[in-house]
Design an enzyme around this catalytic site. Structure first.
Site, PDB file in Angstrom:
ATOM      1  N   ASP A  68      -3.048   8.116   7.706  1.00 16.18           N
ATOM      2  CA  ASP A  68      -4.145   7.474   8.733  1.00 16.18           C
ATOM      3  C   ASP A  68      -2.781   6.352   9.640  1.00 16.18           C
ATOM      4  O   ASP A  68      -2.552   6.327  10.079  1.00 16.18           O
ATOM      5  CB  ASP A  68      -4.870   6.106   7.516  1.00 16.18           C
ATOM      6  CG  ASP A  68      -4.574   5.624   6.847  1.00 16.18           C
ATOM      7  OD1 ASP A  68      -3.390   5.205   7.404  1.00 16.18           O
ATOM      8  OD2 ASP A  68      -4.905   5.240   5.704  1.00 16.18           O
ATOM      9  N   HIS A  73      -0.603   4.968   7.025  1.00 14.47           N
ATOM     10  CA  HIS A  73       0.042   5.121   6.106  1.00 14.47           C
ATOM     11  C   HIS A  73       0.370   6.578   6.177  1.00 14.47           C
ATOM     12  O   HIS A  73       0.338   7.282   7.454  1.00 14.47           O
ATOM     13  CB  HIS A  73      -0.889   5.349   4.382  1.00 14.47           C
ATOM     14  CG  HIS A  73      -1.510   3.316   4.447  1.00 14.47           C
ATOM     15  ND1 HIS A  73      -2.403   2.996   5.097  1.00 14.47           N
ATOM     16  CD2 HIS A  73      -0.809   3.222   3.576  1.00 14.47           C
ATOM     17  CE1 HIS A  73      -2.887   1.817   4.553  1.00 14.47           C
ATOM     18  NE2 HIS A  73      -1.245   1.763   4.406  1.00 14.47           N
ATOM     19  N   SER A 117       0.555  -1.120   0.024  1.00 16.73           N
ATOM     20  CA  SER A 117       0.111   0.274   0.289  1.00 16.73           C
ATOM     21  C   SER A 117       0.455   1.489   0.079  1.00 16.73           C
ATOM     22  O   SER A 117       0.214   2.449  -0.133  1.00 16.73           O
ATOM     23  CB  SER A 117      -0.990  -0.204   1.180  1.00 16.73           C
ATOM     24  OG  SER A 117      -0.259  -0.264   2.505  1.00 16.73           O
TER      25      SER A 117
END
Length: 377
Positions: A342, A345, A49
């Site tokens: 978040d 990340h 991610s």
């Protein structure tokens, strides 16, 4: 700061996402490279991610492994693209510095005409081990041995064997992988770390990465870029599960990341000796992010430990967007003042700083490998 409800803006952003995605990634947007493909240096992206530009939008998975909803993407794109941030990622900035357009996700429909300039294969939640979040993500093995192979075959069909191999040999191959292999046992209560010693487990992860590198090398790849693992125990989503209850970093997880980083560095050094023409840039993502956590003001940030979007202590609960169990979440007013977007990340502003330091030597760069990324373009 403001308390956001799950349904605020979600319909509008979903509509914008569906209507705008095709336009935004149109082959006519940005620099056209088809006319000059004999000289283009493409960027081929693998991993998790930290680099996923939207592949998980097109697979059957859960909201925990997707970011195609508000407020993701709000800062730069003004709609969610599937990137796990408020805006662009490190790979987007690297593409910009290399005078390439945004690199398209492999699974996004209609992207074959753009493959000359590279492809993004990364998948949020992916690991080097197939078992990592199995069934919900695209593991590294599938990214490299299936998806990359399809692109190589397509290029051979379009360009011929020789020109395709030359294009692939000029390309730069960027990796961010391993984070989820170490996060998953802690987030899923798996007992895998009771079945192997830490060194054995790290050996399996790095061994798989090494095997994938060799396979891509056989297809013609020569220039590789790696980010090592960040201080995993200090992510907001991990601070809140630390049994100490004082919000400190989870040292066991950070120690695993350090073991991995040492093993990866050694593996790359050996590959450079074994594989003719193999070149690599290894960036110390761990050292850089650690500095940004501990000294945010030095980097123009105001907050290095808590996330901009989420809920609970450190906003470490993975609730950003309200689609992951908890419908209520908090959203900061100025993401550019935060290191973390978040629970796991980073913000676009943090990614831009990191990309700049990865691209070429600066006062604050942390290189472990012999090359910078700019050396490859």
């Amino acid at each position: 700061m403001k308390l956001m409800m799950a349904n605020i803006g979600s319909c509008i952003f979903s509509l914008l996402f569906l209507l705008s995605l095709t336009l935004f990634f149109s082959p006519t947007l940005g620099r056209s490279i088809n006319h000059n493909r004999k000289h283009v240096i493409g960027l081929f992206i693998f991993g998790d991610s930290f680099l996923d530009a939207g592949n998980n939008n097109y697979i059957n998975t859960t909201p925990y492994d997707q970011a195609n909803f508000f407020p993701y993407g709000q800062t730069y794109f003004n709609f969610p693209t599937g990137r796990f941030s408020d805006g662009r990622l490190i790979s987007d900035f690297i593409a910009e510095y290399a005078n390439l357009p945004l690199i398209p996700p492999f699974l996004q429909p209609g992207n074959y005409t753009q493959f000359y300039g590279g492809v993004n294969f990364a998948s949020g939640g992916a690991g080097a081990l197939v078992e990592t979040f199995e069934g919900s993500v695209i593991p590294l093995k599938t990214q490299a041995r299936d998806h990359f192979k399809k692109v190589a075959t397509w290029l051979e069909h379009k360009l011929g064997s020789y020109e395709a191999k030359m294009l692939l040999s000029r390309g730069v191959y960027m990796f961010s992988i391993g984070t989820n292999d170490y996060l998953s046992p802690f987030l899923t209560q798996s007992d895998v770390l009771n079945s192997f010693s830490h060194s054995q487990y790290v050996g399996m992860v790095v061994g798989n990465i090494t095997s994938i590198i060799k396979g891509i090398y056989k297809k013609g790849a020569r220039k590789f870029v790696f980010m090592n693992l960040p201080p995993l125990g200090c992510l907001p989503g991990i601070r809140i599960i630390n049994s100490d209850g004082n919000g400190s970093c989870l040292q066991q997880l950070s120690s695993l990341a350090k073991l991995h980083n040492q093993a990866l560095s050694l593996a790359l050094f050996k590959l450079e000796k074994q594989l003719k023409g193999f070149k690599y840039s290894l960036y110390d993502f761990n050292a850089d992010v650690t500095q940004m956590i501990n000294h945010p003001f030095k980097y123009g940030l105001k907050e290095g430990k808590s996330a901009c979007c989420g809920s609970g202590a450190f906003r470490g609960e993975y609730s950003c967007g309200g689609k992951r169990g908890n419908k209520h979440f908090e959203l900061c007013d100025k993401p550019n003042e935060y290191l973390f977007w978040d629970s796991y990340h980073l913000t676009e502003s943090a990614y831009k700083q990191l990309a700049t330091r990865m691209w070429a030597y600066t006062t604050n760069s942390h290189f472990l490998g012999p090359y910078t990324i700019s050396d490859f373009f």
